[in-house]
Motif scaffolding. Structure first.
Motif, short mmCIF file in Angstrom:
data_model
loop_
_atom_site.label_atom_id
_atom_site.label_comp_id
_atom_site.label_asym_id
_atom_site.label_seq_id
_atom_site.Cartn_x
_atom_site.Cartn_y
_atom_site.Cartn_z
N ASP A 192 -10.95 1.20 1.75
CA ASP A 192 -11.68 -0.06 1.90
C ASP A 192 -11.02 -1.21 1.15
O ASP A 192 -11.44 -2.36 1.28
CB ASP A 192 -13.12 0.10 1.40
CG ASP A 192 -13.90 1.11 2.25
OD1 ASP A 192 -13.60 1.22 3.45
OD2 ASP A 192 -14.78 1.79 1.68
N LYS A 193 -10.01 -0.89 0.32
CA LYS A 193 -9.32 -1.93 -0.45
C LYS A 193 -7.83 -1.81 -0.17
O LYS A 193 -7.10 -1.10 -0.87
CB LYS A 193 -9.61 -1.78 -1.94
CG LYS A 193 -11.08 -1.96 -2.30
CD LYS A 193 -11.31 -1.77 -3.80
CE LYS A 193 -12.79 -1.94 -4.15
NZ LYS A 193 -13.05 -1.72 -5.60
N VAL A 194 -7.38 -2.51 0.84
CA VAL A 194 -5.99 -2.42 1.28
C VAL A 194 -5.09 -3.21 0.33
O VAL A 194 -5.40 -4.35 -0.03
CB VAL A 194 -5.84 -2.95 2.72
CG1 VAL A 194 -4.39 -2.91 3.15
CG2 VAL A 194 -6.71 -2.14 3.67
N ILE A 195 -3.98 -2.58 -0.07
CA ILE A 195 -3.02 -3.25 -0.95
C ILE A 195 -1.85 -3.81 -0.14
O ILE A 195 -1.52 -5.00 -0.22
CB ILE A 195 -2.52 -2.28 -2.03
CG1 ILE A 195 -3.68 -1.86 -2.94
CG2 ILE A 195 -1.41 -2.91 -2.86
CD1 ILE A 195 -3.30 -0.82 -3.98
N GLY B 81 -3.78 1.55 1.24
CA GLY B 81 -4.64 1.27 0.10
C GLY B 81 -5.06 2.58 -0.53
O GLY B 81 -5.33 3.56 0.17
N TYR B 82 -5.10 2.65 -1.86
CA TYR B 82 -5.55 3.87 -2.53
C TYR B 82 -6.99 4.17 -2.15
O TYR B 82 -7.38 5.32 -1.99
CB TYR B 82 -5.40 3.72 -4.04
CG TYR B 82 -3.97 3.54 -4.48
CD1 TYR B 82 -3.10 4.62 -4.54
CD2 TYR B 82 -3.47 2.27 -4.80
CE1 TYR B 82 -1.77 4.45 -4.93
CE2 TYR B 82 -2.15 2.09 -5.19
CZ TYR B 82 -1.30 3.18 -5.25
OH TYR B 82 0.00 3.00 -5.62
N ASP B 83 -7.76 3.12 -2.02
CA ASP B 83 -9.10 3.20 -1.46
C ASP B 83 -9.01 2.58 -0.07
O ASP B 83 -8.61 1.43 0.07
CB ASP B 83 -10.09 2.42 -2.34
CG ASP B 83 -11.52 2.52 -1.84
OD1 ASP B 83 -11.71 2.90 -0.66
OD2 ASP B 83 -12.43 2.21 -2.61
N ASP C 222 -0.32 -10.12 -3.60
CA ASP C 222 -1.48 -9.55 -2.88
C ASP C 222 -1.06 -8.64 -1.74
O ASP C 222 -1.63 -8.67 -0.65
CB ASP C 222 -2.37 -10.68 -2.35
CG ASP C 222 -2.97 -11.51 -3.46
OD1 ASP C 222 -3.23 -10.93 -4.54
OD2 ASP C 222 -3.17 -12.72 -3.26
N PRO D 247 -5.00 0.93 -8.78
CA PRO D 247 -6.35 0.89 -9.28
C PRO D 247 -6.74 2.18 -9.95
O PRO D 247 -6.20 3.24 -9.67
CB PRO D 247 -7.19 0.66 -8.01
CG PRO D 247 -6.35 1.21 -6.91
CD PRO D 247 -4.94 0.93 -7.31
N THR E 237 3.34 0.47 -5.66
CA THR E 237 2.81 1.12 -4.46
C THR E 237 3.93 1.38 -3.45
O THR E 237 3.94 2.43 -2.80
CB THR E 237 1.72 0.25 -3.83
OG1 THR E 237 0.65 0.08 -4.77
CG2 THR E 237 1.17 0.87 -2.57
N LYS F 108 -0.68 -4.81 3.42
CA LYS F 108 -1.36 -5.11 4.68
C LYS F 108 -0.44 -4.93 5.89
O LYS F 108 -0.82 -4.33 6.89
CB LYS F 108 -1.92 -6.53 4.64
CG LYS F 108 -2.89 -6.76 3.47
CD LYS F 108 -3.33 -8.20 3.41
CE LYS F 108 -4.27 -8.45 2.24
NZ LYS F 108 -3.59 -8.28 0.93
N ARG G 3 0.72 -0.18 6.30
CA ARG G 3 -0.58 -0.58 5.78
C ARG G 3 -1.07 0.56 4.87
O ARG G 3 -1.08 1.72 5.26
CB ARG G 3 -1.58 -0.81 6.92
CG ARG G 3 -2.98 -1.19 6.48
CD ARG G 3 -3.89 -1.36 7.70
NE ARG G 3 -5.26 -1.69 7.33
CZ ARG G 3 -5.71 -2.91 7.10
NH1 ARG G 3 -4.88 -3.94 7.23
NH2 ARG G 3 -6.97 -3.13 6.77
#
Length: 611
Positions: A384-387, A380-382, A581, A2, A413, A389, A378
């Motif tokens: 709150d938004k896990v890429i 995520g770059y953010d 996802d 992102p 990633t 899981k 687990r």
């Protein structure tokens, strides 16, 4: 991955509204001044000497004026003597001021050089996430414009302010020295001379402080807006071919105009309010000088025994010498605020946390075999938004693992985590049974060779670009890998062969040829593991088939991770992971996945139907 720069402007605007941390900036500047402190002390002494000598001038002028006596005769010999003394004093003062200016310029250049080197070194040590969240132009602005602002302010403004402080203090002392006898002799008439300065000096100081507090955030915002503008320009220059291809020139001109207006407005506000101090203080000093002239005349008229014409003249000259430096300091306060804002941006970069090995007792990864185990990762770059899981993967030495999936599925990633460009929020990644968070990043990355989709070549010869990262290679080694990569013939046809200089971004060769050069560069490194991230994306189908054999030679005996959109290039992989996802929805060989009739088969079929 992102775009982490979406809210960069908002963050900058919030940051720009804060006041510059003056104590923080001064503390950091003193750190850079420390190696040159003896030189700075010498410069300051020369400056003080220069300023002190100029303070003698008004007193000598007053004495010379008193030598003029129309009644008893003028003492021309004394006047000549004082004029010679004045000339000598001002020559010595000028030489001392010149030497102090040259010395401070030398110190500021040395500090700027060290500061720029430290900033560049710091940038190289920062994690990938730092650059993902900032515009390139903004970073370049810190390294160039902001440091130049600091150097300019140090070489010019510091000397001027020091000189002004000495002159202000000296002039005030001399005015008191002249005025006090006058007040004793004639209090009623002479007292207003001091009352004028009792009022005007605090008014000048308070006004300057008030405006400085108001202007500080404006200069910080000015630096931020310039960085934003530079970032936009850098992006547009890099993508100028795309701009022309899509006929977006008019839109970009409009976008640039908006950012340019924002930058100009920030400059205008900072300069407007920053220059208010000078005119206001000039007005106060002119009023003060006028009142001094009037009161001096009244003293001579009403109480001629209290003072001579020479004393009144000296007092007026000192009052002018007092107000002049006050105005000069006021006028450069804006430059100081700009330099302080720039310095804070530079020092904030220097205080960023570098990419260091955070675990205690980190060890060097040696004798790597190539077994990789990823367990329940687990990320995520953010946050709150896990890429990813719950990502797990077990790879044995020498296996080739292909990772496929739609854009944004999490393929790149996985590579970022393997190389520790980022660390997972939970889970572990082990190489040969060692958690990669416990080994040094340097040794970890030396265990991999990477060929990326985004080719990077620097301004240098073809040979230098291929040998990059491996200082022990010979010309024969470079030619050997180029022959294996099927690009030796192409290189020999260049004007100077391997010594042909590639221009910046290698615009004098094709995109596919750039990709082939990076593949040859990778073949020189003897790393046990290999990462190919869309390594053939910029190569046409025929060239791709030509280099497949060379790529297979490169991959022999290595643990390989291949990210590919062209599924034909990974048919021979030992295991293919199909991601969707952030989850692995299918895995197996090409034949087993095709037979299962799932997502992979749909991807493969749709890809070949599109040709």
């Amino acid at each position: 991955m992102p775009d982490l720069r979406m809210n960069l402007s908002d963050t900058r605007n919030l940051t720009a509204k804060k006041k510059v941390d003056t104590k923080y900036v001064l503390r950091k500047l003193l750190h850079y001044m420390k190696p040159y402190m003896w030189f700075i002390v010498l410069v300051f002494l020369l400056n003080i000497i220069s300023s002190a000598l100029t303070l003698v001038g008004p007193e000598l002028c007053g004495i010379a004026i008193d030598c003029i006596d129309p009644v008893n005769g003028t003492d021309f010999d004394s006047i000549t003597f004082y004029c010679i003394i004045l000339a000598v004093i001002y020559v010595i003062s000028g030489i001392a001021l010149y030497l102090s200016s040259v010395g401070m310029a030398y110190v500021s250049r040395k500090m700027g050089k060290r500061m720029r080197a430290d900033t560049f070194s710091q940038l190289l040590s920062l994690p990938v996430s730092y650059f993902d969240s900032r515009q390139t132009g903004d970073i370049i602005s810190v390294l160039s414009y902001d440091i130049d602002s600091i150097v300019t302010s140090l070489s010019n403004d510091v000397i001027m302010v020091l000189r002004s402080v000495v002159e202000i203090a000296g002039s005030l002392a001399m005015m008191l020295y002249i005025a006090i006898p006058m007040i004793i002799a004639s209090p009623a008439v002479s007292s207003p001379l001091l009352i004028i300065f009792v009022v005007t000096i605090p008014l000048t100081v308070f006004t300057t402080q008030f405006i400085v507090r108001k202007v500080q955030p404006l200069f910080r915002k000015r630096s931020a807006k310039l960085g934003e503008l530079n970032g936009f320009v850098e992006e547009m220059v890099t993508g100028q071919k795309t701009t022309k291809a899509y006929n977006c020139e008019e839109k970009l001109i409009d976008d640039f105009e908006k950012k340019n207006v924002d930058a100009v407005d920030a400059y205008a506000k900072a300069e407007y309010y920053g220059t208010m101090t000078g005119p206001f203080n000039t007005f106060i000093s002119n009023i003060s000088l006028t009142l001094v002239s009037v009161i001096g005349g009244l003293i001579l008229f009403l109480s001629p025994a209290a003072a001579t014409l020479g004393q009144i003249s000296s007092f007026m000259l000192y009052s002018r010498k007092f107000s002049g430096p006050v105005n000069e300091v006021s006028n450069v306060m804006g430059e100081f605020q700009s330099a302080f804002a720039a310095a804070e941006r530079v020092f904030r970069v220097l205080d960023e946390t570098p990419e260091r090995d955070i675990a205690d007792g980190t060890e060097v990864l040696t004798d790597v075999q190539g077994d990789v185990e990823i367990s329940h990762v687990r990320f995520g770059y953010d946050p709150d938004k896990v890429i990813l899981k719950d990502f797990s993967l077990d790879v044995k030495k020498g296996q080739t693992i292909a990772i496929v999936g739609h854009t944004g599925a999490g393929k790149t990633t996985v590579i970022n985590l393997l190389m520790r460009f980022y660390d997972p929020q939970s889970g572990t990644i082990c190489i040969d049974g060692k958690d990669i968070s416990t080994v040094t990043r340097d040794s970890l990355r030396r265990a991999f060779t990477m060929v990326l989709q985004d080719t990077w070549l620097f301004a240098g010869t073809v040979y230098e670009n291929i040998a990059y990262g491996n200082g022990d290679v010979t010309r024969e080694d470079v030619e050997r890998v180029c022959k294996a990569a099927k690009i030796h013939t192409f290189i020999t046809r260049l004007p100077q062969g391997y010594d042909t200089v590639l221009t910046e971004n290698a615009v004098n060769i094709s995109k596919g040829q750039k990709q082939l050069l990076t593949i040859a560069r990778a073949m020189l490194l003897d790393s046990p593991m290999l990462i190919l991230d869309e390594a053939t994306s910029n190569v046409d189908t025929r060239t791709e088939q030509t280099i497949q054999q060379a790529m297979r030679l490169l991959m022999q005996g290595r643990t390989c991770f291949v990210i590919a959109h062209r599924l034909s290039t990974i048919k021979n992989a030992d295991k293919i992971l199909v991601m969707q996802d952030g989850d692995v929805v299918e895995q197996g060989t090409h034949e087993s996945l095709m037979a299962s009739g799932g997502v992979y088969r749909d991807l493969y079929t749709s890809q070949f139907e599109s040709y």
